[in-house]
Design a protein around this motif. Structure first.
Motif, PDB file in Angstrom:
ATOM      1  N   ALA A 216      62.357  12.937  16.199  1.00  0.00           N
ATOM      2  CA  ALA A 216      62.427  12.989  17.537  1.00  0.00           C
ATOM      3  C   ALA A 216      61.559  12.413  18.224  1.00  0.00           C
ATOM      4  CB  ALA A 216      62.889  14.556  17.813  1.00  0.00           C
ATOM      5  N   THR A 217      60.185  12.092  17.922  1.00  0.00           N
ATOM      6  CA  THR A 217      59.263  11.643  18.472  1.00  0.00           C
ATOM      7  C   THR A 217      59.303  10.068  18.662  1.00  0.00           C
ATOM      8  OG1 THR A 217      57.651  11.374  16.741  1.00  0.00           O
ATOM      9  CG2 THR A 217      57.594  13.583  18.143  1.00  0.00           C
TER      10      THR A 217
ATOM     11  N   GLN B  52      59.117   4.685  25.735  1.00  0.00           N
ATOM     12  CA  GLN B  52      58.557   5.765  24.947  1.00  0.00           C
ATOM     13  C   GLN B  52      59.235   7.291  25.442  1.00  0.00           C
ATOM     14  OE1 GLN B  52      54.391   5.946  24.415  1.00  0.00           O
ATOM     15  NE2 GLN B  52      54.259   7.837  23.765  1.00  0.00           N
ATOM     16  N   LEU B  53      59.967   7.797  24.904  1.00  0.00           N
ATOM     17  CA  LEU B  53      60.613   9.034  25.071  1.00  0.00           C
ATOM     18  C   LEU B  53      59.928  10.114  24.808  1.00  0.00           C
ATOM     19  CD1 LEU B  53      64.501   8.006  24.244  1.00  0.00           C
ATOM     20  CD2 LEU B  53      62.912   7.685  26.424  1.00  0.00           C
ATOM     21  N   TRP B  54      58.951  10.191  24.126  1.00  0.00           N
ATOM     22  CA  TRP B  54      58.111  11.339  23.923  1.00  0.00           C
ATOM     23  C   TRP B  54      56.697  10.935  24.052  1.00  0.00           C
ATOM     24  CZ3 TRP B  54      54.248  12.366  20.193  1.00  0.00           C
ATOM     25  CH2 TRP B  54      54.026  13.579  19.936  1.00  0.00           C
ATOM     26  N   MET B  55      55.772  11.959  24.540  1.00  0.00           N
ATOM     27  CA  MET B  55      54.518  11.407  24.456  1.00  0.00           C
ATOM     28  C   MET B  55      53.478  12.737  24.222  1.00  0.00           C
ATOM     29  SD  MET B  55      52.571  12.167  27.447  1.00  0.00           S
ATOM     30  CE  MET B  55      51.329  10.699  27.465  1.00  0.00           C
ATOM     31  N   SER B  56      52.322  12.700  24.011  1.00  0.00           N
ATOM     32  CA  SER B  56      51.474  13.727  23.727  1.00  0.00           C
ATOM     33  C   SER B  56      49.946  13.243  24.253  1.00  0.00           C
ATOM     34  CB  SER B  56      51.281  14.127  22.174  1.00  0.00           C
ATOM     35  OG  SER B  56      50.007  14.850  22.084  1.00  0.00           O
ATOM     36  N   ALA B  57      49.367  14.123  25.118  1.00  0.00           N
ATOM     37  CA  ALA B  57      47.862  13.851  25.388  1.00  0.00           C
ATOM     38  C   ALA B  57      47.029  14.992  25.236  1.00  0.00           C
ATOM     39  CB  ALA B  57      48.196  13.352  27.078  1.00  0.00           C
ATOM     40  N   LEU B  58      45.952  14.820  24.825  1.00  0.00           N
ATOM     41  CA  LEU B  58      44.847  15.616  24.924  1.00  0.00           C
ATOM     42  C   LEU B  58      43.970  15.431  25.930  1.00  0.00           C
ATOM     43  CD1 LEU B  58      43.511  18.012  23.668  1.00  0.00           C
ATOM     44  CD2 LEU B  58      42.120  16.121  22.079  1.00  0.00           C
ATOM     45  N   ILE B  59      43.547  16.501  26.922  1.00  0.00           N
ATOM     46  CA  ILE B  59      42.844  16.371  28.131  1.00  0.00           C
ATOM     47  C   ILE B  59      41.672  17.365  28.094  1.00  0.00           C
ATOM     48  CG2 ILE B  59      42.846  16.471  30.504  1.00  0.00           C
ATOM     49  CD1 ILE B  59      45.930  16.199  30.520  1.00  0.00           C
TER      50      ILE B  59
ATOM     51  N   ARG C 173      74.206   4.474  20.235  1.00  0.00           N
ATOM     52  CA  ARG C 173      73.724   4.826  19.027  1.00  0.00           C
ATOM     53  C   ARG C 173      72.263   5.434  19.351  1.00  0.00           C
ATOM     54  NH1 ARG C 173      78.122   4.815  18.133  1.00  0.00           N
ATOM     55  NH2 ARG C 173      79.467   3.567  16.506  1.00  0.00           N
ATOM     56  N   GLN C 174      71.443   6.252  18.412  1.00  0.00           N
ATOM     57  CA  GLN C 174      70.226   6.576  18.375  1.00  0.00           C
ATOM     58  C   GLN C 174      69.571   5.630  17.088  1.00  0.00           C
ATOM     59  OE1 GLN C 174      69.289  10.499  17.160  1.00  0.00           O
ATOM     60  NE2 GLN C 174      71.793  10.918  16.783  1.00  0.00           N
ATOM     61  N   VAL C 175      68.313   5.300  17.347  1.00  0.00           N
ATOM     62  CA  VAL C 175      67.543   4.454  16.690  1.00  0.00           C
ATOM     63  C   VAL C 175      66.267   5.146  16.327  1.00  0.00           C
ATOM     64  CG1 VAL C 175      66.500   2.337  16.232  1.00  0.00           C
ATOM     65  CG2 VAL C 175      68.630   2.283  17.550  1.00  0.00           C
ATOM     66  N   VAL C 176      65.707   5.376  14.988  1.00  0.00           N
ATOM     67  CA  VAL C 176      64.592   6.092  14.613  1.00  0.00           C
ATOM     68  C   VAL C 176      63.649   4.775  14.342  1.00  0.00           C
ATOM     69  CG1 VAL C 176      63.374   7.665  13.412  1.00  0.00           C
ATOM     70  CG2 VAL C 176      65.789   7.899  14.159  1.00  0.00           C
ATOM     71  N   ALA C 177      62.490   4.750  15.259  1.00  0.00           N
ATOM     72  CA  ALA C 177      61.621   3.687  14.888  1.00  0.00           C
ATOM     73  C   ALA C 177      60.674   4.320  13.541  1.00  0.00           C
ATOM     74  CB  ALA C 177      60.384   3.489  15.641  1.00  0.00           C
ATOM     75  N   PRO C 178      60.345   3.191  12.784  1.00  0.00           N
ATOM     76  CA  PRO C 178      59.788   3.452  11.379  1.00  0.00           C
ATOM     77  C   PRO C 178      58.264   4.117  11.912  1.00  0.00           C
ATOM     78  CG  PRO C 178      59.784   1.071  11.985  1.00  0.00           C
ATOM     79  CD  PRO C 178      60.850   1.857  12.972  1.00  0.00           C
ATOM     80  N   ALA C 179      57.754   3.860  12.829  1.00  0.00           N
ATOM     81  CA  ALA C 179      56.372   4.477  12.913  1.00  0.00           C
ATOM     82  C   ALA C 179      56.127   4.569  14.486  1.00  0.00           C
ATOM     83  CB  ALA C 179      55.161   3.702  12.576  1.00  0.00           C
ATOM     84  N   PHE C 180      55.537   5.532  15.015  1.00  0.00           N
ATOM     85  CA  PHE C 180      55.050   5.921  16.480  1.00  0.00           C
ATOM     86  C   PHE C 180      53.972   4.783  16.892  1.00  0.00           C
ATOM     87  CE2 PHE C 180      52.885   8.135  19.808  1.00  0.00           C
ATOM     88  CZ  PHE C 180      53.953   8.338  20.579  1.00  0.00           C
TER      89      PHE C 180
ATOM     90  N   VAL D  72      52.398  14.629  12.873  1.00  0.00           N
ATOM     91  CA  VAL D  72      53.451  15.336  13.445  1.00  0.00           C
ATOM     92  C   VAL D  72      54.431  13.947  13.539  1.00  0.00           C
ATOM     93  CG1 VAL D  72      54.615  16.453  15.240  1.00  0.00           C
ATOM     94  CG2 VAL D  72      52.393  17.348  14.161  1.00  0.00           C
ATOM     95  N   THR D  73      53.986  13.002  14.441  1.00  0.00           N
ATOM     96  CA  THR D  73      55.033  11.910  14.810  1.00  0.00           C
ATOM     97  C   THR D  73      55.669  11.275  13.577  1.00  0.00           C
ATOM     98  OG1 THR D  73      53.380  10.329  14.913  1.00  0.00           O
ATOM     99  CG2 THR D  73      53.608  11.406  16.757  1.00  0.00           C
ATOM    100  N   GLU D  74      54.791  11.098  12.348  1.00  0.00           N
ATOM    101  CA  GLU D  74      55.122  10.597  10.921  1.00  0.00           C
ATOM    102  C   GLU D  74      56.355  11.619  10.544  1.00  0.00           C
ATOM    103  OE1 GLU D  74      51.896  10.607   8.663  1.00  0.00           O
ATOM    104  OE2 GLU D  74      50.799   8.902   9.831  1.00  0.00           O
ATOM    105  N   GLU D  75      56.230  12.868  10.771  1.00  0.00           N
ATOM    106  CA  GLU D  75      57.336  13.880  10.214  1.00  0.00           C
ATOM    107  C   GLU D  75      58.467  14.088  11.218  1.00  0.00           C
ATOM    108  OE1 GLU D  75      54.160  16.867   7.965  1.00  0.00           O
ATOM    109  OE2 GLU D  75      55.312  17.472   9.433  1.00  0.00           O
ATOM    110  N   ALA D  76      58.406  14.255  12.470  1.00  0.00           N
ATOM    111  CA  ALA D  76      59.475  14.452  13.574  1.00  0.00           C
ATOM    112  C   ALA D  76      59.931  13.329  13.718  1.00  0.00           C
ATOM    113  CB  ALA D  76      58.605  15.105  14.513  1.00  0.00           C
TER     114      ALA D  76
END
Length: 212
Positions: A63-64, A120-127, A76-83, A57-61
């Motif tokens: 915004a992440t 890091q403006l977006w993050m995900s965690a599995l708990i 300006r907004q900058v899209v990193a090449p990889a998460f 999902v981070t590769e596709e989106a």
């Protein structure tokens, strides 16, 4: 000899992003612009497949992977090449109260204040709460995603994880649009006849709103 700012060629902000940029720039230090969602998952899951689906999902989106910088030409907004940020798998199943431990961790993460250019403006965690109980937590700064956008991330992730578990193709219908497409749609809307009509409607709708 003039110096060229390489980030000046990065995409400008959409109308909504600019509003959030200004809000974050001039807000008081205790203002929180984070949005978060915690989804309880009951039943068996495969953590390895879960994390792999999230990486996809981070590769596709895009915004992440966004960050925002101030340049001589404006923000300006900058899209990193990889998460490359955090995506932890936390196990609280051994705690006396796993749910309370998870809530405390999520609250601490939610209240953090991020730097738009460096953090890091977006993050995900599995708990993990138990072998058959988990929480998926994802958090973003409001300049990256709104509630609707966060819902799209959740739907896409569910599609990707389900397809990986079933060994089927991931449906294209839930794939998220690129930042450039969203910017083009924003530009087209502002140049259309809908924009002045919508502006007039909302101006008249709140004409008698009290001034604070």
């Amino acid at each position: 000899m003039s110096t060229v700012d390489p980030l000046g060629a990065a995409p400008v902000l959409t109308t909504g992003q600019m509003a959030m940029w200004l809000g974050a720039k001039f807000a008081s230090p205790d203002t929180n612009f984070n949005l978060a969602e915690a989804i309880e998952i009951e039943g068996w899951i495969d953590p390895d497949v879960f994390m792999a689906a999230m990486r996809q999902v981070t590769e596709e989106a895009e915004a992440t992977r966004l960050s925002f910088v101030d340049t001589a030409q404006g923000p300006r907004q900058v899209v990193a090449p990889a998460f490359t940020g955090e995506m932890p798998f936390l196990d609280f199943s051994g705690e006396p109260d796993p749910s309370a431990a998870a809530r405390a961790w999520m609250q601490a993460d939610f209240t953090r204040k991020d730097d738009l250019a460096r953090d890091q403006l977006w993050m995900s965690a599995l708990i993990r709460l138990a072998d058959d109980r988990h929480v998926w937590y994802h958090r973003s700064h409001h300049i990256v995603l709104d509630g609707f956008g966060g819902g799209l991330i959740a739907r896409r992730f569910a599609d990707v994880y389900s397809a990986r578990i079933a060994g089927t193709e991931v449906p294209e219908a839930s794939r998220l649009a690129s930042i450039s497409q969203l910017m083009e749609e924003d530009r087209a809307y502002r140049e259309s006849g809908r924009f002045p009509r919508d502006r007039q409607y909302w101006t008249e709708r709140f004409a008698d709103a009290p001034i604070r």
